[in-house]
Design a protein around this motif. Structure first.
Motif, mmCIF file in Angstrom:
data_model
loop_
_atom_site.group_PDB
_atom_site.id
_atom_site.type_symbol
_atom_site.label_atom_id
_atom_site.label_comp_id
_atom_site.label_asym_id
_atom_site.label_seq_id
_atom_site.Cartn_x
_atom_site.Cartn_y
_atom_site.Cartn_z
ATOM 1 N N VAL A 105 0.900 -1.202 0.207
ATOM 2 C CA VAL A 105 -0.064 0.187 0.072
ATOM 3 C C VAL A 105 0.724 1.289 0.026
ATOM 4 O O VAL A 105 0.515 2.391 -0.440
ATOM 5 C CB VAL A 105 -0.948 0.134 1.102
ATOM 6 C CG1 VAL A 105 -2.187 -1.327 1.327
ATOM 7 C CG2 VAL A 105 -0.187 -0.130 2.627
ATOM 8 N N SER A 106 2.108 1.193 0.669
ATOM 9 C CA SER A 106 2.868 2.118 0.612
ATOM 10 C C SER A 106 4.351 1.852 -0.152
ATOM 11 O O SER A 106 4.824 0.850 0.130
ATOM 12 C CB SER A 106 3.142 2.635 1.890
ATOM 13 O OG SER A 106 4.062 3.689 2.103
ATOM 14 N N ILE A 107 4.853 2.771 -1.026
ATOM 15 C CA ILE A 107 6.162 2.605 -1.765
ATOM 16 C C ILE A 107 6.974 4.009 -1.306
ATOM 17 O O ILE A 107 6.567 4.914 -0.917
ATOM 18 C CB ILE A 107 6.050 2.247 -2.840
ATOM 19 C CG1 ILE A 107 5.385 3.310 -3.783
ATOM 20 C CG2 ILE A 107 5.081 0.942 -3.292
ATOM 21 C CD1 ILE A 107 5.172 3.159 -5.289
ATOM 22 N N GLY A 108 8.149 3.740 -1.753
ATOM 23 C CA GLY A 108 8.980 5.137 -1.409
ATOM 24 C C GLY A 108 10.569 5.016 -2.457
ATOM 25 O O GLY A 108 10.741 3.879 -2.802
ATOM 26 N N SER A 109 11.008 5.905 -2.304
ATOM 27 C CA SER A 109 12.351 6.280 -2.932
ATOM 28 C C SER A 109 13.412 6.707 -1.682
ATOM 29 O O SER A 109 12.944 7.403 -0.961
ATOM 30 C CB SER A 109 12.374 6.949 -3.989
ATOM 31 O OG SER A 109 12.095 8.447 -3.728
ATOM 32 N N TRP A 110 14.675 6.185 -2.302
ATOM 33 C CA TRP A 110 15.612 6.679 -1.271
ATOM 34 C C TRP A 110 16.960 7.355 -2.066
ATOM 35 O O TRP A 110 17.134 6.620 -3.071
ATOM 36 C CB TRP A 110 16.020 5.719 -0.477
ATOM 37 C CG TRP A 110 16.600 4.315 -0.965
ATOM 38 C CD1 TRP A 110 15.798 3.389 -1.051
ATOM 39 C CD2 TRP A 110 17.754 4.030 -1.519
ATOM 40 N NE1 TRP A 110 16.653 2.282 -1.813
ATOM 41 C CE2 TRP A 110 17.864 2.682 -1.884
ATOM 42 C CE3 TRP A 110 19.208 4.865 -1.348
ATOM 43 C CZ2 TRP A 110 19.072 2.132 -2.213
ATOM 44 C CZ3 TRP A 110 20.277 4.316 -1.855
ATOM 45 C CH2 TRP A 110 20.204 2.887 -2.444
ATOM 46 N N ILE A 111 17.678 7.882 -1.562
ATOM 47 C CA ILE A 111 18.920 8.436 -2.018
ATOM 48 C C ILE A 111 20.160 8.325 -0.997
ATOM 49 O O ILE A 111 19.893 8.768 0.224
ATOM 50 C CB ILE A 111 19.167 9.853 -2.864
ATOM 51 C CG1 ILE A 111 18.574 11.035 -1.779
ATOM 52 C CG2 ILE A 111 18.158 9.820 -4.204
ATOM 53 C CD1 ILE A 111 18.727 12.167 -2.611
ATOM 54 N N ASP A 112 21.313 8.045 -1.383
ATOM 55 C CA ASP A 112 22.424 8.000 -0.454
ATOM 56 C C ASP A 112 23.463 9.089 -1.064
ATOM 57 O O ASP A 112 23.699 9.164 -2.450
ATOM 58 C CB ASP A 112 23.319 6.489 -0.348
ATOM 59 C CG ASP A 112 22.548 5.724 0.616
ATOM 60 O OD1 ASP A 112 21.800 5.917 1.368
ATOM 61 O OD2 ASP A 112 23.034 4.525 0.410
ATOM 62 N N MET A 113 24.307 9.572 -0.297
ATOM 63 C CA MET A 113 25.155 10.700 -0.946
ATOM 64 C C MET A 113 26.227 10.630 0.190
ATOM 65 O O MET A 113 26.213 10.440 1.377
ATOM 66 C CB MET A 113 24.588 11.855 -0.959
ATOM 67 C CG MET A 113 24.068 12.521 0.276
ATOM 68 S SD MET A 113 23.320 14.235 -0.101
ATOM 69 C CE MET A 113 22.141 13.669 -1.546
ATOM 70 N N SER A 114 27.522 11.061 -0.152
ATOM 71 C CA SER A 114 28.648 11.146 0.793
ATOM 72 C C SER A 114 29.485 12.312 0.242
ATOM 73 O O SER A 114 29.299 12.901 -0.950
ATOM 74 C CB SER A 114 29.590 9.661 0.623
ATOM 75 O OG SER A 114 30.327 9.815 -0.342
ATOM 76 N N ALA A 115 30.498 12.723 1.257
ATOM 77 C CA ALA A 115 31.435 13.730 1.033
ATOM 78 C C ALA A 115 32.271 13.615 -0.002
ATOM 79 O O ALA A 115 33.022 14.545 -0.720
ATOM 80 C CB ALA A 115 32.110 14.069 2.308
ATOM 81 N N LYS A 116 32.513 12.394 -0.292
ATOM 82 C CA LYS A 116 33.475 12.044 -1.454
ATOM 83 C C LYS A 116 32.833 11.873 -2.776
ATOM 84 O O LYS A 116 33.491 11.628 -3.892
ATOM 85 C CB LYS A 116 34.199 10.594 -1.047
ATOM 86 C CG LYS A 116 35.050 10.667 0.282
ATOM 87 C CD LYS A 116 35.820 9.308 0.457
ATOM 88 C CE LYS A 116 36.689 9.678 1.611
ATOM 89 N NZ LYS A 116 37.244 8.251 1.766
ATOM 90 N N GLY A 117 31.530 12.290 -2.812
ATOM 91 C CA GLY A 117 30.783 12.195 -4.212
ATOM 92 C C GLY A 117 29.997 11.063 -4.250
ATOM 93 O O GLY A 117 29.587 10.858 -5.698
ATOM 94 N N TYR A 148 33.616 1.586 -2.645
ATOM 95 C CA TYR A 148 33.897 1.929 -3.955
ATOM 96 C C TYR A 148 34.502 3.249 -3.915
ATOM 97 O O TYR A 148 34.562 4.132 -4.997
ATOM 98 C CB TYR A 148 32.543 2.060 -4.906
ATOM 99 C CG TYR A 148 31.955 0.737 -4.968
ATOM 100 C CD1 TYR A 148 32.459 -0.147 -5.937
ATOM 101 C CD2 TYR A 148 30.548 0.547 -4.402
ATOM 102 C CE1 TYR A 148 31.663 -1.533 -5.999
ATOM 103 C CE2 TYR A 148 30.003 -0.658 -4.255
ATOM 104 C CZ TYR A 148 30.481 -1.633 -5.431
ATOM 105 O OH TYR A 148 29.753 -2.970 -5.412
ATOM 106 N N GLY A 149 35.210 3.410 -2.912
ATOM 107 C CA GLY A 149 36.117 4.728 -2.711
ATOM 108 C C GLY A 149 35.498 6.060 -2.319
ATOM 109 O O GLY A 149 35.922 6.905 -2.011
ATOM 110 N N VAL A 150 34.172 5.855 -1.902
ATOM 111 C CA VAL A 150 33.287 6.911 -1.757
ATOM 112 C C VAL A 150 32.366 6.864 -0.567
ATOM 113 O O VAL A 150 31.868 7.755 -0.130
ATOM 114 C CB VAL A 150 32.260 7.429 -3.217
ATOM 115 C CG1 VAL A 150 33.162 7.815 -4.293
ATOM 116 C CG2 VAL A 150 31.246 6.248 -3.272
ATOM 117 N N TYR A 151 32.353 5.575 0.103
ATOM 118 C CA TYR A 151 31.890 5.292 1.513
ATOM 119 C C TYR A 151 32.646 4.575 2.039
ATOM 120 O O TYR A 151 33.375 3.643 1.776
ATOM 121 C CB TYR A 151 30.260 4.529 0.987
ATOM 122 C CG TYR A 151 29.595 5.049 0.213
ATOM 123 C CD1 TYR A 151 28.660 6.427 0.657
ATOM 124 C CD2 TYR A 151 28.985 4.451 -1.019
ATOM 125 C CE1 TYR A 151 27.665 7.008 -0.197
ATOM 126 C CE2 TYR A 151 28.053 5.063 -1.968
ATOM 127 C CZ TYR A 151 27.508 6.273 -1.406
ATOM 128 O OH TYR A 151 26.510 6.707 -2.224
#
Length: 413
Positions: free
Chosen positions: A209-221, A391-394
């Protein structure tokens, strides 16, 4: 000649039926109509024509969505009802929840993003190598407006590492107003069509009944995004969202051994390159805090993930609360990340964990928290990212993450 009944809530999606790969479905609230073009070259024109009529009924005129995205629109229709319980029913007590509601939630998110140093830098000095702020903007614009909300609620969540160098932003709500905007967002940021199809397949299985989206981000891009279903899901269905491999097999065996039959959330990343990752969150079984902690720690052993450091375990035991949960991220190449979620940590524990994480001052974190609404974290997560998956960014290895429930929007009167 048959008649297809469509309305503003109808949508079109590709649907293999009776072994015909170029079949598609027209889904309406009361009925699903299956269409069988004579050949594959007719499928997209038919779908575009019907979608255009639906857009007219919506009052949108001609659709601006790419035809292939519409064709892959993954709003699920299940053949039988599946029990669906919002994740909040298994979440920590609401005493720490923020009081944001209405437009105040989005205002809080907008204010808070400028208190993240690397996001502020990206906003002030955008370059080809620093598009994190632009990514945040694209994602935020994919959120349905409150005016489209008829029932239920739109929920907003943020998670940050203690040093504020990695953040996760999440929003979720009724699938009827989220799905097309999510598909358009994934399309715009280059998600592969096979993964949009995967969202369709899992959605049809679970019918959330409920769905959503997410995004991750880091200081290294670092920039990643994906979808999640914040509903109660049978463990065996959650496993269907994962790629085959040892990691998901270990999870299924471990869950069965500890009588964990349901998960509280399942989600997946939409990255352009494999291996793709699936996150499953589940409450930990056990009648007491110590019993739950024992079960949770057994997962680290089962997956071969380094356990939580002793000094952190001592803090957890000093502040013991039942209601522990686990976040397990798997891929075809093995376990990616494992995290223990501890509910509603007190401010003293937050400060101690920041200090333990090498963050000498909590000033930035508490300013960020205040901008979000002032309440403390809903969870603190003790997570371990396996070597090779940063992967060098997290940051790989052990980390402390604070999860905040920013607030909810409900239908306007």
């Amino acid at each position: 000649m048959g008649v297809i009944e469509i309305g503003a809530e109808s949508f079109v999606r590709k649907e293999k039926k009776n072994k015909q790969a170029h079949a598609f479905a027209v889904v309406s609230p009361k009925r699903t109509f299956f269409m069988y073009p004579d050949n594959a070259s007719e499928t997209d024109p038919w779908m575009r024509a019907i979608t255009g009529q639906i857009d007219i009924l919506k009052g949108n005129g001609r659709s601006s969505t790419p035809a292939t995205a519409v064709a892959s629109s993954p709003t699920p229709v299940a053949s039988a009802p599946v029990e669906k319980t919002p994740v909040s029913s298994s979440a920590p007590a609401s005493s720490n929840n923020n009081n944001n509601n209405g437009s105040g939630v989005r205002d809080a998110l907008d204010k808070a993003k400028y208190l993240v140093p690397f996001l502020l830098e990206s906003a002030q000095d955008p370059t080809d190598d620093n598009k994190v702020y632009e990514f945040w903007q694209i994602w935020s614009e994919s959120m349905p407006p409150q005016e489209e909300l008829v029932e239920g609620a739109i929920t907003f969540e943020v998670a940050t590492s203690a040093d504020m160098e990695k953040l996760t932003w999440r929003t979720s709500g009724p699938q009827t107003i989220f799905i097309q905007r999510m598909v358009d967002f994934f399309w715009n940021v280059g998600a592969p069509e096979t993964e949009i199809d995967r969202l369709n397949d899992v959605g049809s299985l679970i019918n959330p009944v409920s769905i959503g989206s997410w995004i991750d981000m880091s200081a290294k891009g670092g920039m990643d995004g994906g979808w999640f279903f914040p509903v109660e899901v049978p463990t065996k269905f959650a496993a269907e969202a994962s790629d085959e491999g040892d990691a998901i097999d270990i999870f299924s065996t471990w869950a069965q051994q500890h009588d964990i039959t349901h998960c509280i959330s399942v989600g997946r990343d939409m990255g352009a390159a494999p291996p793709r990752q699936t996150e499953i969150r589940c409450m930990v079984s056990g009648s007491s805090f110590e019993a739950q902690l024992s079960v949770a720690l057994s997962a680290y052993e089962a997956f071969g993930v380094p356990t939580i450091p002793d000094d952190v375990l001592s803090m957890i035991r000093e502040n013991q609360k039942p209601g522990l949960a686990l976040s397990i991220i798997t891929s075809s190449e093995g376990i990616v990340r494992l995290g223990l979620l501890f509910p509603t940590p007190p401010k003293s524990l937050v400060s101690s964990l920041c200090n333990l994480s090498g963050v000498p001052s909590t000033t930035n974190l508490f300013a960020f928290e205040s901008a979000l609404g002032g309440a403390g974290p809903q969870w603190v997560e003790f997570q371990y990212l396996m070597k090779g998956f940063g992967y060098g960014v997290y940051k790989e290895g052990f980390d402390v993450i604070f999860h905040y429930l920013v607030g909810e929007e409900t239908p306007k009167n």
